[in-house]
Scaffold this active site. Structure first.
Site, short mmCIF file in Angstrom:
data_model
loop_
_atom_site.label_atom_id
_atom_site.label_comp_id
_atom_site.label_asym_id
_atom_site.label_seq_id
_atom_site.Cartn_x
_atom_site.Cartn_y
_atom_site.Cartn_z
N ALA A 102 1.32 -1.05 0.20
CA ALA A 102 -0.01 0.12 -0.07
C ALA A 102 1.00 1.19 -0.14
O ALA A 102 1.70 1.17 0.26
CB ALA A 102 -1.14 -0.43 1.08
N GLN A 104 1.01 3.81 1.73
CA GLN A 104 1.18 4.43 3.63
C GLN A 104 1.88 3.01 4.24
O GLN A 104 1.62 2.41 5.19
CB GLN A 104 0.30 4.53 4.26
CG GLN A 104 -0.43 6.03 3.58
CD GLN A 104 0.94 7.24 3.43
OE1 GLN A 104 1.43 6.79 4.46
NE2 GLN A 104 0.78 7.75 3.02
N SER A 105 3.02 2.42 3.29
CA SER A 105 3.17 0.65 3.99
C SER A 105 4.59 1.21 4.81
O SER A 105 5.23 2.03 4.60
CB SER A 105 3.85 0.22 2.40
OG SER A 105 4.59 -1.22 3.80
N ASN A 106 4.32 0.13 5.55
CA ASN A 106 5.31 0.68 6.87
C ASN A 106 6.80 0.21 6.48
O ASN A 106 7.90 0.10 6.35
CB ASN A 106 4.87 0.27 8.31
CG ASN A 106 4.00 1.15 9.32
OD1 ASN A 106 3.92 2.46 8.58
ND2 ASN A 106 2.55 0.50 9.02
N ALA A 108 7.47 -1.07 3.17
CA ALA A 108 8.04 -0.01 2.61
C ALA A 108 9.42 1.00 2.86
O ALA A 108 10.45 1.30 2.32
CB ALA A 108 7.27 0.25 1.34
#
Ligand SMILES: *Cc1c(COP(=O)(O)O)cnc(C)c1O
Length: 367
Positions: A102, A104-106, A108
């Site tokens: 996503a 807002q991926s943590n 990533a």
């Protein structure tokens, strides 16, 4: 999905092998290839003002394991995972990493940070057709040098990752594709180590937790895996002879029984570590009852939990993951499912940069 199991009644434990010491479990983990990235151990803090606000004498003692303080670009549980998964990438001679998640991926964001520190280039394929603002985690990905290419959420992300890997290989690069199917047991090994830390910190404080509440992924491969955090905390607790039961509350609707997948990830870790302990699907407690309408969509209970914890303890939770878990814990305490003599550890898995991308949902849209 299991219909909101009462944690008190769930968890049929098979016979236990003899407990190992913290040092013995650490020695097994030390044999697994690892790159040091995180600030460990993370602190274990008491939450006395939250406990008081939740009813004082009728509320169990509450503690927070601060895995939002792992030190890697605003922290989170993925920092621990990456110590083991990126060791695998380095062992394979990778010069760049590929992930799709996503916007807002943590995962990533912590990957972008870890890769920068290790001299690897990051390629991200965020899934969105909307015009996404460069804010929160995505802003940090950009600052840390990740190359960002949006993909349609409808397309098969694993196929897109493979296609990009081929494109890079044709240019002489050595890409490592993160996530499914790469080494899911690594994430559970990382959290077996977190369980060791918790065990030692609880010994020092003289606390015997009855419950560990944590945000959990699905555990299901086609949903991007996850689940290793919960599986590792369960496995570690078992190996160490702890009585704690781990309540995993996902941030996504599961729509099926994910308990066998979570047990399997834990058992993959047990096998890799040479641990005698085994997880049975029937002892996995995992319910998506607090997700609300869906992934990334804030709920009223989540918003209340964020405000309550911020104002009583100066502790920040995020709207996508940890806020929903705290909402679940508060609900379980109010409903009497967690007894007052049953200390609770809330594992803060991070996710805080998303707060800035959720301003309107948290305080209302600007006039
Ligand atoms: C990814 C993530 C989780 C889920 O962890 P898994 O090991 O994938 O189950 C929980 N909380 C936060 C903040 C996360 O970013």
């Amino acid at each position: 999905m299991d219909p909101t199991p009462a944690p008190r009644d769930a968890g049929i434990a098979p016979p236990r092998p003899p407990a190992l010491t913290a040092a013995a479990v650490r020695a097994l983990i030390d044999r697994v290839p690892r790159v040091r990235l995180a600030h460990l151990p993370t602190p274990l803090d008491e939450l006395p003002r939250l406990t008081a606000a939740m009813g004082g004498a009728t509320c169990p003692p509450l503690f927070v394991k601060r895995d939002d303080c792992t030190g890697l670009a605003l922290g989170g549980n993925k920092s621990r995972h990456l110590e083991f998964t990126l060791a695998d990438a380095l062992r394979q001679g990778a010069d760049c990493v590929i992930q799709s998640a996503a916007p807002q991926s943590n995962d990533a964001r912590q990957l972008s940070a870890a890769a920068a520190r290790l001299g690897l280039k990051t390629y991200l394929l965020p899934r969105s057709t909307l015009k996404v603002e460069l804010q929160g985690n995505l802003l940090l990905d950009h600052l840390m040098g990740a190359e960002i290419r949006f993909i349609d959420p409808q397309v098969d992300r694993e196929a897109e990752k493979r296609r990009l890997a081929e494109e890079l290989r044709a240019k002489g690069r050595r890409p490592y594709v993160m996530g499914a199917p790469a080494v899911p047991e690594c994430t559970a090994i990382a959290y077996t180590l977190c369980a060791v830390e918790l065990h030692e910190q609880c010994q020092a404080l003289g606390v015997d937790p009855a419950w560990v509440y944590v945000c959990s992924g699905s555990g299901v491969p086609h949903m991007g895996h996850g689940g290793g955090t919960q599986a590792g905390l369960m496995l570690g607790g078992k190996a160490l002879g702890r009585r704690w039961k781990v309540v995993g509350l996902p941030a996504t609707r599961i729509g099926g029984d994910n308990r066998p997948s979570i047990a399997e990830i834990g058992n993959g870790a047990a096998q890799r570590l040479g641990l005698d302990a085994r997880l049975e699907p029937g002892e996995v407690i995992n319910t998506d009852a607090y997700v609300g309408e869906g992934y990334g969509l804030i709920t009223d209970a989540c918003r209340e939990a964020i405000y309550l914890v911020a104002r009583t303890e100066g502790l920040l939770l995020d709207p996508v993951y940890t806020g929903k878990v705290m909402a679940g814990l508060i609900d379980h305490i109010r409903a009497g499912r967690v007894g007052r003599d049953e200390p609770v550890i809330f594992v803060h898995t991070g996710g805080l940069p998303a707060l800035f991308a959720y301003r309107d949902e948290l305080v209302g849209a600007p006039a």
